[in-house]
Motif scaffolding. Structure first.
Motif, PDB file in Angstrom:
ATOM      1  N   GLY A 250       0.827  -1.212   0.000  1.00 40.23           N
ATOM      2  CA  GLY A 250       0.000   0.000   0.000  1.00 40.23           C
ATOM      3  C   GLY A 250       0.853   1.250   0.000  1.00 40.23           C
ATOM      4  O   GLY A 250       1.689   1.432   0.882  1.00 40.23           O
TER       5      GLY A 250
ATOM      6  N   ALA B 139      -0.878   7.349   2.300  1.00 45.00           N
ATOM      7  CA  ALA B 139      -0.240   8.045   3.421  1.00 45.00           C
ATOM      8  C   ALA B 139       0.295   7.042   4.444  1.00 45.00           C
ATOM      9  O   ALA B 139       1.426   7.164   4.924  1.00 45.00           O
ATOM     10  CB  ALA B 139      -1.252   8.964   4.081  1.00 45.00           C
ATOM     11  N   THR B 140      -0.525   6.032   4.752  1.00 47.52           N
ATOM     12  CA  THR B 140      -0.151   5.103   5.816  1.00 47.52           C
ATOM     13  C   THR B 140       1.045   4.253   5.405  1.00 47.52           C
ATOM     14  O   THR B 140       2.041   4.175   6.133  1.00 47.52           O
ATOM     15  CB  THR B 140      -1.362   4.200   6.164  1.00 47.52           C
ATOM     16  OG1 THR B 140      -2.488   5.041   6.413  1.00 47.52           O
ATOM     17  CG2 THR B 140      -1.086   3.351   7.382  1.00 47.52           C
TER      18      THR B 140
ATOM     19  N   GLU C 252       2.797  -0.876  -4.344  1.00 46.36           N
ATOM     20  CA  GLU C 252       1.501  -0.190  -4.499  1.00 46.36           C
ATOM     21  C   GLU C 252       0.847  -0.714  -5.782  1.00 46.36           C
ATOM     22  O   GLU C 252       1.449  -0.655  -6.850  1.00 46.36           O
ATOM     23  CB  GLU C 252       1.734   1.325  -4.558  1.00 46.36           C
ATOM     24  CG  GLU C 252       0.587   2.146  -5.148  1.00 46.36           C
ATOM     25  CD  GLU C 252      -0.754   1.936  -4.463  1.00 46.36           C
ATOM     26  OE1 GLU C 252      -0.816   2.001  -3.226  1.00 46.36           O
ATOM     27  OE2 GLU C 252      -1.760   1.687  -5.184  1.00 46.36           O
ATOM     28  N   GLN C 253      -0.388  -1.176  -5.670  1.00 46.85           N
ATOM     29  CA  GLN C 253      -1.040  -1.809  -6.831  1.00 46.85           C
ATOM     30  C   GLN C 253      -1.355  -0.817  -7.958  1.00 46.85           C
ATOM     31  O   GLN C 253      -1.419  -1.179  -9.120  1.00 46.85           O
ATOM     32  CB  GLN C 253      -2.338  -2.489  -6.404  1.00 46.85           C
ATOM     33  CG  GLN C 253      -3.428  -1.543  -5.941  1.00 46.85           C
ATOM     34  CD  GLN C 253      -4.736  -2.247  -5.588  1.00 46.85           C
ATOM     35  OE1 GLN C 253      -4.845  -3.447  -5.753  1.00 46.85           O
ATOM     36  NE2 GLN C 253      -5.714  -1.498  -5.110  1.00 46.85           N
TER      37      GLN C 253
ATOM     38  N   THR D 292      -7.477   6.777  -1.176  1.00 45.01           N
ATOM     39  CA  THR D 292      -8.016   7.829  -0.319  1.00 45.01           C
ATOM     40  C   THR D 292      -7.036   8.992  -0.136  1.00 45.01           C
ATOM     41  O   THR D 292      -7.456  10.149   0.002  1.00 45.01           O
ATOM     42  CB  THR D 292      -8.351   7.214   1.058  1.00 45.01           C
ATOM     43  OG1 THR D 292      -9.150   6.046   0.830  1.00 45.01           O
ATOM     44  CG2 THR D 292      -9.110   8.170   1.929  1.00 45.01           C
ATOM     45  N   SER D 293      -5.760   8.693  -0.152  1.00 48.82           N
ATOM     46  CA  SER D 293      -4.770   9.698   0.232  1.00 48.82           C
ATOM     47  C   SER D 293      -4.632  10.875  -0.730  1.00 48.82           C
ATOM     48  O   SER D 293      -3.976  11.864  -0.394  1.00 48.82           O
ATOM     49  CB  SER D 293      -3.404   9.034   0.457  1.00 48.82           C
ATOM     50  OG  SER D 293      -3.511   8.147   1.550  1.00 48.82           O
TER      51      SER D 293
ATOM     52  N   THR E 127      -9.631  16.291   2.382  1.00 49.59           N
ATOM     53  CA  THR E 127      -9.997  17.718   2.418  1.00 49.59           C
ATOM     54  C   THR E 127      -8.736  18.584   2.388  1.00 49.59           C
ATOM     55  O   THR E 127      -8.806  19.798   2.322  1.00 49.59           O
ATOM     56  CB  THR E 127     -10.841  18.003   3.678  1.00 49.59           C
ATOM     57  OG1 THR E 127     -11.874  17.021   3.759  1.00 49.59           O
ATOM     58  CG2 THR E 127     -11.494  19.365   3.643  1.00 49.59           C
TER      59      THR E 127
ATOM     60  N   LEU F  70      -6.409  18.911   4.754  1.00 49.70           N
ATOM     61  CA  LEU F  70      -6.127  19.592   6.015  1.00 49.70           C
ATOM     62  C   LEU F  70      -5.190  18.755   6.875  1.00 49.70           C
ATOM     63  O   LEU F  70      -5.357  17.537   6.989  1.00 49.70           O
ATOM     64  CB  LEU F  70      -7.421  19.819   6.796  1.00 49.70           C
ATOM     65  CG  LEU F  70      -8.423  20.749   6.134  1.00 49.70           C
ATOM     66  CD1 LEU F  70      -9.655  20.903   7.012  1.00 49.70           C
ATOM     67  CD2 LEU F  70      -7.787  22.107   5.863  1.00 49.70           C
TER      68      LEU F  70
ATOM     69  N   VAL G  93      -0.058  -6.782  -4.864  1.00 46.54           N
ATOM     70  CA  VAL G  93       0.188  -8.006  -4.089  1.00 46.54           C
ATOM     71  C   VAL G  93      -1.015  -8.920  -4.273  1.00 46.54           C
ATOM     72  O   VAL G  93      -2.166  -8.510  -4.040  1.00 46.54           O
ATOM     73  CB  VAL G  93       0.434  -7.688  -2.596  1.00 46.54           C
ATOM     74  CG1 VAL G  93       0.384  -8.961  -1.747  1.00 46.54           C
ATOM     75  CG2 VAL G  93       1.774  -6.988  -2.427  1.00 46.54           C
TER      76      VAL G  93
ATOM     77  N   ARG H  40     -13.209   6.652   3.260  1.00 36.02           N
ATOM     78  CA  ARG H  40     -12.487   6.603   4.544  1.00 36.02           C
ATOM     79  C   ARG H  40     -12.374   5.143   4.978  1.00 36.02           C
ATOM     80  O   ARG H  40     -13.389   4.460   5.081  1.00 36.02           O
ATOM     81  CB  ARG H  40     -13.262   7.335   5.642  1.00 36.02           C
ATOM     82  CG  ARG H  40     -13.404   8.808   5.437  1.00 36.02           C
ATOM     83  CD  ARG H  40     -14.250   9.450   6.534  1.00 36.02           C
ATOM     84  NE  ARG H  40     -14.523  10.820   6.159  1.00 36.02           N
ATOM     85  CZ  ARG H  40     -15.498  11.204   5.349  1.00 36.02           C
ATOM     86  NH1 ARG H  40     -16.335  10.313   4.858  1.00 36.02           N
ATOM     87  NH2 ARG H  40     -15.662  12.469   5.030  1.00 36.02           N
TER      88      ARG H  40
ATOM     89  N   GLY I 172      -7.548   5.982  11.099  1.00 32.03           N
ATOM     90  CA  GLY I 172      -6.751   7.173  11.394  1.00 32.03           C
ATOM     91  C   GLY I 172      -6.967   8.290  10.393  1.00 32.03           C
ATOM     92  O   GLY I 172      -7.983   8.342   9.699  1.00 32.03           O
TER      93      GLY I 172
ATOM     94  N   TRP J  73      -4.814  11.393   7.750  1.00 29.11           N
ATOM     95  CA  TRP J  73      -3.577  11.797   7.070  1.00 29.11           C
ATOM     96  C   TRP J  73      -2.646  12.461   8.087  1.00 29.11           C
ATOM     97  O   TRP J  73      -1.448  12.166   8.158  1.00 29.11           O
ATOM     98  CB  TRP J  73      -3.906  12.814   5.976  1.00 29.11           C
ATOM     99  CG  TRP J  73      -3.375  12.527   4.613  1.00 29.11           C
ATOM    100  CD1 TRP J  73      -4.122  12.366   3.488  1.00 29.11           C
ATOM    101  CD2 TRP J  73      -1.998  12.396   4.214  1.00 29.11           C
ATOM    102  NE1 TRP J  73      -3.284  12.140   2.407  1.00 29.11           N
ATOM    103  CE2 TRP J  73      -1.985  12.159   2.828  1.00 29.11           C
ATOM    104  CE3 TRP J  73      -0.779  12.441   4.878  1.00 29.11           C
ATOM    105  CZ2 TRP J  73      -0.802  11.980   2.103  1.00 29.11           C
ATOM    106  CZ3 TRP J  73       0.404  12.255   4.155  1.00 29.11           C
ATOM    107  CH2 TRP J  73       0.382  12.032   2.785  1.00 29.11           C
ATOM    108  N   THR J  74      -3.211  13.388   8.863  1.00 25.37           N
ATOM    109  CA  THR J  74      -2.434  14.170   9.825  1.00 25.37           C
ATOM    110  C   THR J  74      -1.589  13.274  10.735  1.00 25.37           C
ATOM    111  O   THR J  74      -0.535  13.675  11.206  1.00 25.37           O
ATOM    112  CB  THR J  74      -3.413  14.994  10.695  1.00 25.37           C
ATOM    113  OG1 THR J  74      -4.277  15.720   9.823  1.00 25.37           O
ATOM    114  CG2 THR J  74      -2.696  15.937  11.626  1.00 25.37           C
TER     115      THR J  74
END
Ligand SMILES: Cc1cc2nc3c(=O)[nH]c(=O)nc-3n(C[C@H](O)[C@H](O)[C@H](O)COP(=O)(O)OP(=O)(O)OC[C@H]3O[C@@H](n4cnc5c(N)ncnc54)[C@H](O)[C@@H]3O)c2cc1C
Length: 513
Positions: free
Chosen positions: A15, A18-19, A38-39, A46-47, A51, A53, A181, A328, A362, A364-365
């Motif tokens: 993946g 962000a995570t 990363e596929q 999502t990343s 928004t 922020l 994967v 999300r 979680g 992004w922040t």
């Protein structure tokens, strides 16, 4: 490529959002041999659809989750410090139409400042009606009592992911996009010892081995968990969030607007971003998990209706430049599936009996903290040796050499190379399309340094053209495809295919006006 992949790795991360990118960076900085797969493209999920922020989450304060807000505000400070040029300090105005709300929100935002402590981005203040209208000249005036000004962080989410990818490779990691994967590999049928991955361009399959495999696949978390335990209960409850993008003239302001309560009790933002205004978001539980979610008609209607209540210039469907949807990956209790609003925005890190580490949920922040906790957990479980985390003071975007700022500073040390491209070929410093800031020199540099594989990779995430103005991005597409053809050796058939695929994709961002 195969020779690279065959090495036994310390860490494989599945993946590249962000995570996952955060985890790969943390592992690489601690000196572990790290491979990220990363596929699709980095941040394709999502990343790139947030928004934008970097925030503590004012609304979690209202929900009483003070610890979550406190921790997120500390991370906000770290992210802003470590990623200059990609992040910024954004002023928000909360317009208030009742005296009671003015006192309540004013006190809440003072507390928000207090929680940020030394990492505060500036003090919040209650301001009068006149000052609100100076800051937001196009705000509905009827019944306006005053407002509260506060500050939060803002960023380009996809660019941040790419900056993290650069940093990963600077620290010796290999990060690969378009590598899916398809299976996990187990030693003696018990302990996970690697994964099988397929190169999306060549179709070649590789088996890669590692001491620890980390699942950071967002909404796809359960798919990977079921490669380990086919009967596992669901851990993710996806919820769709939509944003629309309008021309900057709908706000005419550098301040963002935060509406604390809409029709459904949610917060709505209208935020200046790259010369446009991003308005959203929604929170709709969905059952279909896809990497290309599409905004529903009701969601677009909800945003237009609620934004229209506060804007003198009422936006309509025809004014939407782009509409984007994201899912999300909310961490649900497998034994107690819930509606999304009550599900915690906190992340979870789980370790299966066969050694699969999964990190999901979680914000992004919080990516850096999530990554730190994940690698710490791998060490605590004896999968890796314990080494200190090194990302708290790790600068993601540095300008190298003289550190001279330029219009290309978002590329960090690449800025100087882009400046050099422009000076050797001055025409390459011109914009490729009047609606967008990107130049030919930047596109050349991105092709050479940022691993775009498809036209979409360039138009959606290396540049943000698709998100800012989907229709104009279709006009920009041939020029970008021509640069890619030259840099990546595409023949005319490939260019045609890429343009056709991109046209199909852009339909999803055009809404149905
Ligand atoms: C509408 C919306 C607004 C948001 N706004 C904010 C905000 O303003 N601020 C904030 O802090 N947070 C925000 N968030 C939350 C934040 O965006 C997410 O928490 C974060 O992006 C999740 O990142 P991720 O890496 O876990 O998931 P993703 O970004 O989805 O990454 C997972 C990746 O795994 C890849 N993958 C899946 N399966 C495989 C496989 N088999 N092989 C290889 N790769 C695979 C996918 O292609 C994907 O790229 C928002 C979320 C939404 C939906």
């Amino acid at each position: 490529m195969q020779a690279h992949l065959n090495k036994p790795w310390d860490v494989i991360v599945i993946g590249g959002g962000a995570t996952g990118m955060g985890v790969a960076l943390d592992a690489a900085v601690r000196g572990f041999d790290t491979l990220l797969l990363e596929q699709s493209d980095f941040a394709q999920g999502t990343s790139s659809r947030s928004t934008k922020l970097i925030h503590g989450g004012v609304r979690y304060l209202a929900q009483g989750d003070i610890l979550l807000v406190y921790e997120a505000l500390q991370e906000r400070g770290i992210v802003l410090k470590n990623a200059p040029y990609i992040t910024g300090n954004q002023e928000f105005v909360v317009p208030v139409y009742s005296w009671g709300d003015l006192a309540m929100y004013g006190a809440g935002l003072k507390f928000y400042d207090f929680l940020a402590r030394s990492l505060s981005l500036g003090r919040s203040e209650v301001i009068g009606r006149k000052k609100v209208l100076e800051k937001l000249p196009l705000l509905r005036q009827e019944g306006l009592k005053g407002g509260i000004v506060y500050r939060d962080g803002q960023f380009d989410d996809a660019r941040m992911t790419i900056a993290m990818a650069h940093s990963c490779t600077d620290h010796g990691a290999i990060v690969l996009n378009h590598f899916r994967v398809t299976r996990l590999v187990k030693k003696n049928g018990k302990t996970i010892s690697g994964a099988v991955t397929v190169d999306g361009v060549t179709g070649h399959e590789y088996t890669v081995e590692a001491r620890v495999v980390i699942n950071a696949t967002g909404i796809f978390t359960d798919e990977i968990i079921r490669m380990d335990r086919p009967a596992a209960k669901p851990n993710i409850r996806p919820s769709q969030g939509v944003h629309i993008v309008l021309d900057g003239s709908f706000l005419e302001s550098r301040s963002a607007v935060m509406i604390p309560k809409t029709d459904d009790g949610r917060v709505l933002f209208a935020i200046p971003w790259m010369g446009k205004v991003v308005v959203g978001t929604t929170d709709t539980p969905v059952n279909v998990i896809t990497n290309e979610p599409v905004a529903m008609d009701e969601e677009i209607g909800f945003i237009l209706r609620n934004a229209g209540k506060y804007m003198i210039r009422q936006p309509g469907r025809k004014d939407i430049l782009s509409v984007f949807a994201g899912l999300r990956p909310l961490a649900a209790d497998p034994d107690n599936p819930d509606t999304t609003r009550e599900i915690s925005r906190r992340h979870k890190i789980t370790l299966s009996s066969s050694g699969l580490l999964s990190v999901y949920g979680g914000k992004w922040t919080f990516y850096r903290r999530m990554a730190e906790e994940t690698i710490d957990k791998a060490a605590a479980a004896g999968l890796l040796e314990s080494r200190p985390c090194g990302t708290k003071d790790l600068c993601l975007v540095s300008l190298n050499g003289a550190g001279k700022e330029s219009r290309f500073s978002v590329y960090g040390k690449g800025a100087e190379e882009i400046e050099n491209l422009v000076s050797t070929n001055p025409g390459s410093g011109e914009k490729l399309h009047p609606a967008f800031p990107w130049t030919r020199a930047e596109c050349i540099w991105m092709c050479r340094n940022e691993m775009p594989v498809t036209l979409e990779d360039m138009l959606a995430r290396r540049t943000r053209a698709l998100f800012l103005n989907a229709r104009a991005s279709l006009d920009l597409a041939p020029a970008v495809a021509a640069v890619m053809a030259e840099e990546l050796g595409w023949d005319s058939g490939t260019v045609e295919n890429q343009l056709a695929t991109y046209r199909n994709l852009a339909e999803n961002y055009l809404s149905n006006w």
